[in-house]
Design an enzyme around this catalytic site. Structure first.
Site, PDB file in Angstrom:
ATOM      1  N   ARG A 264     131.199  76.169  11.814  1.00  0.00           N
ATOM      2  CA  ARG A 264     131.937  77.403  12.088  1.00  0.00           C
ATOM      3  C   ARG A 264     132.373  77.430  13.548  1.00  0.00           C
ATOM      4  O   ARG A 264     131.569  77.172  14.443  1.00  0.00           O
ATOM      5  CB  ARG A 264     131.081  78.631  11.773  1.00  0.00           C
ATOM      6  CG  ARG A 264     130.687  78.700  10.304  1.00  0.00           C
ATOM      7  CD  ARG A 264     129.911  79.934   9.943  1.00  0.00           C
ATOM      8  NE  ARG A 264     129.457  79.867   8.565  1.00  0.00           N
ATOM      9  CZ  ARG A 264     128.710  80.794   7.971  1.00  0.00           C
ATOM     10  NH1 ARG A 264     128.332  81.867   8.646  1.00  0.00           N
ATOM     11  NH2 ARG A 264     128.343  80.639   6.714  1.00  0.00           N
ATOM     12  N   ARG A 279     123.449  81.045  16.789  1.00  0.00           N
ATOM     13  CA  ARG A 279     124.865  81.022  16.378  1.00  0.00           C
ATOM     14  C   ARG A 279     125.518  79.741  16.887  1.00  0.00           C
ATOM     15  O   ARG A 279     126.184  79.728  17.912  1.00  0.00           O
ATOM     16  CB  ARG A 279     125.582  82.255  16.932  1.00  0.00           C
ATOM     17  CG  ARG A 279     126.926  82.547  16.256  1.00  0.00           C
ATOM     18  CD  ARG A 279     127.613  83.714  16.939  1.00  0.00           C
ATOM     19  NE  ARG A 279     126.931  84.950  16.733  1.00  0.00           N
ATOM     20  CZ  ARG A 279     127.123  85.791  15.712  1.00  0.00           C
ATOM     21  NH1 ARG A 279     128.028  85.492  14.813  1.00  0.00           N
ATOM     22  NH2 ARG A 279     126.450  86.911  15.606  1.00  0.00           N
ATOM     23  N   GLU A 351     119.170  88.381  10.779  1.00  0.00           N
ATOM     24  CA  GLU A 351     119.653  87.911   9.481  1.00  0.00           C
ATOM     25  C   GLU A 351     119.324  86.436   9.266  1.00  0.00           C
ATOM     26  O   GLU A 351     119.540  85.605  10.137  1.00  0.00           O
ATOM     27  CB  GLU A 351     121.169  88.103   9.389  1.00  0.00           C
ATOM     28  CG  GLU A 351     121.764  87.586   8.095  1.00  0.00           C
ATOM     29  CD  GLU A 351     123.227  87.192   8.229  1.00  0.00           C
ATOM     30  OE1 GLU A 351     123.648  86.298   7.472  1.00  0.00           O
ATOM     31  OE2 GLU A 351     123.927  87.755   9.096  1.00  0.00           O
ATOM     32  N   SER A 354     122.441  86.227   3.541  1.00  0.00           N
ATOM     33  CA  SER A 354     123.275  87.295   2.968  1.00  0.00           C
ATOM     34  C   SER A 354     123.497  86.958   1.507  1.00  0.00           C
ATOM     35  O   SER A 354     123.985  85.865   1.190  1.00  0.00           O
ATOM     36  CB  SER A 354     124.620  87.390   3.687  1.00  0.00           C
ATOM     37  OG  SER A 354     124.501  88.046   4.918  1.00  0.00           O
ATOM     38  N   ARG A 392     117.713  78.842  11.135  1.00  0.00           N
ATOM     39  CA  ARG A 392     117.101  80.145  11.445  1.00  0.00           C
ATOM     40  C   ARG A 392     115.684  80.232  10.882  1.00  0.00           C
ATOM     41  O   ARG A 392     114.822  80.897  11.452  1.00  0.00           O
ATOM     42  CB  ARG A 392     117.972  81.282  10.921  1.00  0.00           C
ATOM     43  CG  ARG A 392     119.284  81.399  11.693  1.00  0.00           C
ATOM     44  CD  ARG A 392     119.987  82.716  11.485  1.00  0.00           C
ATOM     45  NE  ARG A 392     121.231  82.770  12.239  1.00  0.00           N
ATOM     46  CZ  ARG A 392     121.961  83.867  12.411  1.00  0.00           C
ATOM     47  NH1 ARG A 392     121.564  85.010  11.876  1.00  0.00           N
ATOM     48  NH2 ARG A 392     123.082  83.838  13.107  1.00  0.00           N
TER      49      ARG A 392
END
Length: 428
Positions: A264, A279, A351, A354, A392
């Site tokens: 990403r 991130r 998070e 999701s 994560r």
């Protein structure tokens, strides 16, 4: 995308529901396009009918030996106009398609209305945050002390927002992915998939990344053939398995799991979570995808979320589940649960997964269907969720299992994957 018939039949209601997710639907623009389409389509159909009539009249006149010059001229004029209108109609339909591709999904009625993450609703909280007898460090400091997490080397090799792991820490990262795959395939009924890491634009459009979010993607030129795109998540290649397919009713639900790197660009996120691995441009994820019957997709969403949670339960990591509000949901989702793991180094829940139901939003783009009990093709519902984000999860293990002396204990569930290693020691 949403059903165009909803816009044609009750656009004001759709606009109201989309306003709850802070999206302003261009009602006037859509109506103008629709009026133009209708007018051009009616005239096109009239001319197509006239063309058939002219052909018949010319044939009859020739059979009688009559002069057909005037009829031929009139027919040519009509055919020329028809050709122009057909091109115009194609252009209008493309503009309507482009319009529809920019409209987000309609929130499910159960989604709380809100503007930001502050309005998300906590559903449950599992486990209690660890109480340390010392000031807990974050994963960056822990990894540096172990000499097994090297951001400087990664920056030298690739640039900012990459990580390089070494030794037992790299093995722990690999062990996490293997553990997740084993649980999901052996106990939760998922079929493991190995999928391409590069996909075409059609696949990205099918799951909703294109055209709206191209800036978030890494594009790879293919010369005259256009572009490949590095996958931002295995959701893209795995969900596209059913693109342009009709799935037998008895095969539903389809349940797939795929471990892959994810890429990403994080466009628009500069300044956010720049420290460490939260991130990054490249990270690993174990992705869960389900292709479900529309009448059972929300039951499947609860199941899929539970499957992701089970990984955290077995790792004995404290977490909570929240329902995202309308203003915090992703573009394609109708409803989303976020699973947030406790990170002592940040003193916060962050998070880690999701889990979303997209209803027919992706399926309509992909033309992914099943045959219902009457044998008629009908759009499937698509769902996915991280089961879990590997990096994560590694961060959560490092921070929740840290010792004062800098070592990291290995959770019991992971020890079979770590050989005789029960704790990660600093490198010498």
């Amino acid at each position: 995308m949403i059903d165009p018939q909803l816009l044609r039949s009750d656009i004001d209601s759709v606009a109201s529901r989309l306003s709850a997710r802070s999206f302003l639907l261009d009602v006037a623009g859509f109506r103008a396009l629709e009026e133009e389409r209708k007018a051009v389509q009616v005239r096109t159909q009239e001319l197509q009918s006239s063309r058939n009539q002219f052909a018949k009249q010319i044939g009859q006149a020739k059979a009688k030996g009559e002069d057909v010059t005037a009829l031929m001229a009139e027919s040519s004029r009509a055919n020329a106009e028809l050709g122009e209108l057909e091109k115009r109609l194609e252009a209008i339909q493309q503009r309507l398609q482009d319009f529809m591709l920019g409209v987000p999904n309609i929130p499910h009625d159960s989604v709380p209305v809100g503007k930001s993450a502050d309005d998300n609703i906590e559903v449950r909280r599992i486990g209690k945050p660890v109480r340390f007898a010392f000031a807990p460090r974050d994963h960056v400091d822990i990894g540096a002390a172990l000499k097994q997490l090297d951001f400087e080397a990664a920056t030298k090799i690739a640039g900012a927002r990459f990580a390089l792991m070494k030794g037992p820490l790299a093995r722990l990262h690999r062990a996490l992915a293997q553990f997740m795959l084993d649980v999901h395939t052996q106990e939760h009924g998922y079929t493991e998939i190995y999928a391409p890491y590069l996909v075409n634009a059609k696949s990205m459009e099918g799951t909703g990344q294109l055209p709206k979010f191209e800036a978030d993607l890494f594009a790879v030129p293919r010369g005259e053939e256009g572009k490949f795109y590095l996958i931002p998540t295995a959701e893209v290649p795995v969900t596209n398995i059913v693109r342009d397919e009709i799935v037998p009713l008895e095969s539903l639900p389809l349940k797939f799991v795929c471990h892959s790197p994810c890429f990403r660009s994080e466009a628009g996120s500069y300044g956010k979570d720049t420290r460490g691995m939260i991130r990054n441009h490249q990270f690993d994820k174990v992705e869960l995808v389900q292709i479900a019957h529309p009448q059972r997709s929300y039951e499947q969403l609860e199941q899929l979320t539970g499957h992701a949670e089970e990984i955290l339960r077995r790792l004995e990591l404290p977490y909570r589940v929240v329902t995202l509000c309308t203003g915090d949901m992703g573009f394609a989702a109708a409803k989303t649960y976020d699973i947030e793991v406790w990170l002592p180094g940040q003193n916060a829940y962050r998070e880690i997964s999701s889990c979303s139901n997209f209803e027919t939003f992706q399926a309509r783009r992909m033309q992914a269907r099943f045959r219902n009990d009457k044998g008629r093709p009908e759009l499937v519902h698509t769902l996915n969720g991280s089961g879990l984000a590997v990096g994560r999860t590694l961060i959560a293990v490092m921070e929740n299992y840290q010792r004062k002396d800098g070592r990291i204990d290995i959770p019991a569930a992971l020890r079979p994957y770590m050989g005789k290693i029960e704790a990660i020691e600093p490198a010498h």
